[in-house]
Scaffold this active site. Structure first.
Site, PDB file in Angstrom:
ATOM      1  N   ARG A 125      44.329  48.019  40.609  1.00 41.64           N
ATOM      2  CA  ARG A 125      44.223  48.106  39.660  1.00 41.64           C
ATOM      3  C   ARG A 125      43.006  48.760  39.346  1.00 41.64           C
ATOM      4  O   ARG A 125      42.168  49.393  38.925  1.00 41.64           O
ATOM      5  CB  ARG A 125      45.180  48.204  38.598  1.00 41.64           C
ATOM      6  CG  ARG A 125      44.900  48.079  36.797  1.00 41.64           C
ATOM      7  CD  ARG A 125      45.344  47.400  35.847  1.00 41.64           C
ATOM      8  NE  ARG A 125      45.911  46.745  35.658  1.00 41.64           N
ATOM      9  CZ  ARG A 125      47.469  47.294  35.907  1.00 41.64           C
ATOM     10  NH1 ARG A 125      47.473  48.931  35.639  1.00 41.64           N
ATOM     11  NH2 ARG A 125      48.834  47.084  36.211  1.00 41.64           N
ATOM     12  N   TYR A 126      42.085  47.326  39.557  1.00 37.21           N
ATOM     13  CA  TYR A 126      40.632  47.395  39.405  1.00 37.21           C
ATOM     14  C   TYR A 126      39.951  47.175  40.394  1.00 37.21           C
ATOM     15  O   TYR A 126      40.641  47.327  41.663  1.00 37.21           O
ATOM     16  CB  TYR A 126      40.552  45.657  39.296  1.00 37.21           C
ATOM     17  CG  TYR A 126      40.888  44.900  36.933  1.00 37.21           C
ATOM     18  CD1 TYR A 126      40.725  45.603  36.266  1.00 37.21           C
ATOM     19  CD2 TYR A 126      42.392  44.759  38.064  1.00 37.21           C
ATOM     20  CE1 TYR A 126      41.518  45.375  35.150  1.00 37.21           C
ATOM     21  CE2 TYR A 126      43.162  43.411  36.677  1.00 37.21           C
ATOM     22  CZ  TYR A 126      42.840  43.639  35.330  1.00 37.21           C
ATOM     23  OH  TYR A 126      43.325  43.908  34.020  1.00 37.21           O
ATOM     24  N   ARG A 129      39.388  44.059  42.927  1.00 36.08           N
ATOM     25  CA  ARG A 129      40.774  42.918  43.772  1.00 36.08           C
ATOM     26  C   ARG A 129      41.990  43.731  43.466  1.00 36.08           C
ATOM     27  O   ARG A 129      42.700  44.597  43.300  1.00 36.08           O
ATOM     28  CB  ARG A 129      40.940  42.095  42.881  1.00 36.08           C
ATOM     29  CG  ARG A 129      40.713  42.153  40.815  1.00 36.08           C
ATOM     30  CD  ARG A 129      40.009  41.484  40.268  1.00 36.08           C
ATOM     31  NE  ARG A 129      40.208  41.598  38.949  1.00 36.08           N
ATOM     32  CZ  ARG A 129      39.252  41.828  38.364  1.00 36.08           C
ATOM     33  NH1 ARG A 129      38.397  42.816  38.600  1.00 36.08           N
ATOM     34  NH2 ARG A 129      39.420  41.744  36.949  1.00 36.08           N
ATOM     35  N   CYS A 138      62.569  33.445  43.103  1.00 38.99           N
ATOM     36  CA  CYS A 138      61.285  32.180  42.166  1.00 38.99           C
ATOM     37  C   CYS A 138      62.302  31.078  41.983  1.00 38.99           C
ATOM     38  O   CYS A 138      63.316  31.606  42.673  1.00 38.99           O
ATOM     39  CB  CYS A 138      60.829  32.917  40.714  1.00 38.99           C
ATOM     40  SG  CYS A 138      59.504  34.172  40.959  1.00 38.99           S
ATOM     41  N   CYS A 142      61.821  32.714  34.720  1.00 39.21           N
ATOM     42  CA  CYS A 142      61.639  32.755  33.180  1.00 39.21           C
ATOM     43  C   CYS A 142      62.326  34.076  32.850  1.00 39.21           C
ATOM     44  O   CYS A 142      62.410  35.269  33.210  1.00 39.21           O
ATOM     45  CB  CYS A 142      59.995  32.940  33.597  1.00 39.21           C
ATOM     46  SG  CYS A 142      59.287  31.731  34.137  1.00 39.21           S
ATOM     47  N   CYS A 145      60.284  37.241  32.331  1.00 34.76           N
ATOM     48  CA  CYS A 145      59.509  37.300  33.002  1.00 34.76           C
ATOM     49  C   CYS A 145      58.573  39.448  33.342  1.00 34.76           C
ATOM     50  O   CYS A 145      60.000  39.907  33.244  1.00 34.76           O
ATOM     51  CB  CYS A 145      60.929  37.596  34.604  1.00 34.76           C
ATOM     52  SG  CYS A 145      59.849  38.247  36.028  1.00 34.76           S
ATOM     53  N   ARG A 147      58.189  40.889  35.209  1.00 34.54           N
ATOM     54  CA  ARG A 147      58.422  41.420  36.735  1.00 34.54           C
ATOM     55  C   ARG A 147      59.795  41.716  36.510  1.00 34.54           C
ATOM     56  O   ARG A 147      59.969  41.689  37.775  1.00 34.54           O
ATOM     57  CB  ARG A 147      57.695  41.277  37.302  1.00 34.54           C
ATOM     58  CG  ARG A 147      56.883  42.531  38.177  1.00 34.54           C
ATOM     59  CD  ARG A 147      55.794  42.086  39.974  1.00 34.54           C
ATOM     60  NE  ARG A 147      54.626  41.630  39.138  1.00 34.54           N
ATOM     61  CZ  ARG A 147      53.646  40.937  38.415  1.00 34.54           C
ATOM     62  NH1 ARG A 147      53.781  39.855  39.762  1.00 34.54           N
ATOM     63  NH2 ARG A 147      52.530  40.910  38.601  1.00 34.54           N
ATOM     64  N   ASP A 306      54.085  39.805  27.208  1.00 36.98           N
ATOM     65  CA  ASP A 306      54.687  41.810  27.751  1.00 36.98           C
ATOM     66  C   ASP A 306      55.671  42.312  26.653  1.00 36.98           C
ATOM     67  O   ASP A 306      56.271  41.825  26.362  1.00 36.98           O
ATOM     68  CB  ASP A 306      54.440  41.962  29.379  1.00 36.98           C
ATOM     69  CG  ASP A 306      52.930  41.867  29.819  1.00 36.98           C
ATOM     70  OD1 ASP A 306      52.220  41.226  29.445  1.00 36.98           O
ATOM     71  OD2 ASP A 306      53.304  41.180  30.587  1.00 36.98           O
ATOM     72  N   ASP A 343      47.605  42.385  28.072  1.00 33.86           N
ATOM     73  CA  ASP A 343      47.904  43.037  29.313  1.00 33.86           C
ATOM     74  C   ASP A 343      48.138  44.708  28.882  1.00 33.86           C
ATOM     75  O   ASP A 343      49.591  44.546  28.642  1.00 33.86           O
ATOM     76  CB  ASP A 343      48.682  42.906  30.787  1.00 33.86           C
ATOM     77  CG  ASP A 343      48.277  43.174  31.794  1.00 33.86           C
ATOM     78  OD1 ASP A 343      47.323  44.033  31.746  1.00 33.86           O
ATOM     79  OD2 ASP A 343      48.712  42.515  32.818  1.00 33.86           O
ATOM     80  N   LYS A 350      44.456  44.104  31.554  1.00 37.29           N
ATOM     81  CA  LYS A 350      43.561  42.707  30.601  1.00 37.29           C
ATOM     82  C   LYS A 350      43.221  43.196  29.582  1.00 37.29           C
ATOM     83  O   LYS A 350      41.342  43.648  30.136  1.00 37.29           O
ATOM     84  CB  LYS A 350      43.632  41.698  31.443  1.00 37.29           C
ATOM     85  CG  LYS A 350      44.677  40.711  32.274  1.00 37.29           C
ATOM     86  CD  LYS A 350      43.907  40.194  33.512  1.00 37.29           C
ATOM     87  CE  LYS A 350      45.624  39.749  34.821  1.00 37.29           C
ATOM     88  NZ  LYS A 350      45.590  40.109  35.110  1.00 37.29           N
TER      89      LYS A 350
HETATM   90  C1  LIG Z   1      46.357  40.062  36.227  1.00 40.48           C
HETATM   91  C2  LIG Z   1      45.946  41.021  37.336  1.00 40.48           C
HETATM   92  C3  LIG Z   1      44.844  41.135  38.414  1.00 40.48           C
HETATM   93  C4  LIG Z   1      43.490  39.700  38.096  1.00 40.48           C
HETATM   94  O1  LIG Z   1      43.143  39.704  37.931  1.00 40.48           O
HETATM   95  P1  LIG Z   1      41.521  38.259  36.372  1.00 40.48           P
HETATM   96  O2  LIG Z   1      41.199  39.043  35.631  1.00 40.48           O
HETATM   97  O3  LIG Z   1      41.118  39.304  37.798  1.00 40.48           O
HETATM   98  O4  LIG Z   1      42.526  37.458  37.379  1.00 40.48           O
HETATM   99  C5  LIG Z   1      44.200  42.182  39.554  1.00 40.48           C
HETATM  100  N1  LIG Z   1      45.453  42.771  39.252  1.00 40.48           N
HETATM  101  C6  LIG Z   1      46.205  43.166  38.655  1.00 40.48           C
HETATM  102  C7  LIG Z   1      46.535  44.312  39.377  1.00 40.48           C
HETATM  103  C8  LIG Z   1      46.728  42.490  38.007  1.00 40.48           C
HETATM  104  O5  LIG Z   1      47.745  42.255  36.562  1.00 40.48           O
END
Ligand SMILES: *Cc1c(COP(=O)(O)O)cnc(C)c1O
Length: 389
Positions: A125-126, A129, A138, A142, A145, A147, A306, A343, A350
């Site tokens: 998404r980002y 990362r 798990c 929870c 959850c 997911r 969520d 989120d 986020k």
């Molecule tokens: C939470 C998340 C991350 C990591 O986000 P950070 O703000 O760096 O902790 C990376 N990818 C996805 C899809 C996420 O939901």
């Protein structure tokens, strides 16, 4: 309402053997994570032998099993108060009938992950990362959850991570420098499988940073063996994000497990979810974050719950999270304060939410307030050219 006992909440204690006291379990078995997993509490009869269930819980246990399995490790089950239906531990892991009520704002994939997977099981998404889902199981489940559509293996959708394809995608994505392993719970994988996954990631030159999201240190601290720590520390810089919601979850066993991880040089963060009737007050959050620091864990995120289907009974209004942050900031150690985030529903990632400390602002000055409500003026620097004329 009972008065809040800060000292009792931040004190570390063990709940073992608790409900297993009459079962004659050897301490070796109890502290063996395999024994804990094999003896997870799953069935209604088993739960009812120990704790007094409400009608809502009994119906919940009978009706929810086809969406998200219920299972709790003996270690965590011992933290449940037998005669308190409002027990904050219980609300997290014992289903309630309210879980079967869904409203049309709720989603099965609340963070829009499935639409951001270039490879099955890899969420990108980002820009720099990714999130890699390495298992769908798990140690305990929870009820909120995020997911739950794929976790626990009983629902209609299944997690079909293509690990080899994910590694190839990462090799061809030099912009990715950070990989987050999640699931399910990655620390449920065997030492060997974890080692293989981590080695493969570390063989990719541009991946600088690896972290694992896990609730194992809370649900199954027995899994944090010296052998596991020896493996993890070969892959530094490696961080772990744990998930504790209430100070009572930080038992002596949990503290010791976290200590082993910290001693292995692993920086620890906590991601907690703000949950109604569990941790939705400043005083509980304060005890939680202080106790986390005692365990060398930095509170990282506090999540608004969520919009997962059937979670309305656990969700709090957004302003509650802001009030909690406001009740912490300035009043306690800066290291103890998590970032409150939502989120974004549908897949926006986020989004941080903060109390507003700016009273007013124009080009020349900003009026600020501090944690006590006192106001302070901060003038902007003046252009040098203006001063000279
Ligand atoms: C939470 C998340 C991350 C990591 O986000 P950070 O703000 O760096 O902790 C990376 N990818 C996805 C899809 C996420 O939901």
């Amino acid at each position: 309402m009972a008065t809040f006992d800060y000292d009792a909440e931040v004190a570390f204690s063990s709940a073992a053997p608790g409900y297993w006291a009459s079962d004659d379990i050897s301490p070796e078995d109890w502290s063996d994570f395999r024994w804990q997993l094999k003896n997870r509490v799953q069935k209604l009869e088993q739960i009812e032998q120990c704790i007094q269930l409400s009608q809502e819980e009994r119906a919940g246990i009978m009706l929810t099993g086809t969406k998200l399995a219920s299972a709790v490790t003996p270690h965590f089950f011992n933290l449940i108060e037998a005669n308190n239906p409002g027990c904050p531990i219980r609300r997290q892991i014992i289903p309630q009938v309210a879980e079967t009520f869904e409203d049309d704002t709720e989603l099965s994939d609340p963070c829009g992950e499935d639409s951001h997977m270039p490879v099955p099981g890899l969420v990108h998404r980002y820009p720099d990362r990714v999130l890699l889902l390495v298992t769908d199981r798990c140690a305990s489940y929870c009820r909120y959850c995020t997911r739950s559509r794929v976790v626990s293996g009983v629902g209609e959708q299944h997690l079909e991570t293509k690990l080899e394809a994910a590694f190839e995608y990462l090799e061809n994505s030099p912009q990715v420098r950070d990989v987050l392993l999640s699931g399910g719970d990655p620390l449920l994988l065997s030492d060997n499988r974890l080692k293989r996954i981590l080695s493969r990631l570390r063989s990719i030159r541009h991946i600088q940073f690896v972290r694992i999201g896990s609730r194992i240190p809370i649900f199954l601290p027995q899994r944090i063996t010296p052998e596991l720590c020896d493996i993890l520390k070969q892959f530094h810089p490696l961080f772990i994000s744990i998930h504790a919601n209430h100070p009572r979850e930080l038992t002596t066993e949990v503290r010791d497990g976290l200590g082993r991880l910290a001693d292995a040089g692993i920086p620890l963060g906590n991601q907690s979810v703000l949950l109604k009737g569990v941790n939705d007050s400043v005083e509980i959050q304060r005890a939680l974050v202080h106790k986390l620091l005692l365990c060398r864990v930095k509170p990282y995120y506090l999540y608004q719950c969520d919009l997962i289907k059937g979670s309305a009974h656990l969700r709090t209004p957004i302003h509650r999270g802001l009030e909690i942050i406001e009740g912490l900031r300035g009043h306690t150690t800066g290291y103890a304060i998590p970032q409150f985030v939502i989120d974004a529903p549908g897949g926006g990632g986020k989004i941080p939410l903060n109390p507003d400390y700016v009273v007013s602002s124009d080009e020349e000055r900003t009026l600020l307030r501090n944690y006590e409500g006192k106001e302070f003026l901060y003038p902007e620097a003046q252009e040098l050219s203006q001063l000279l004329t």
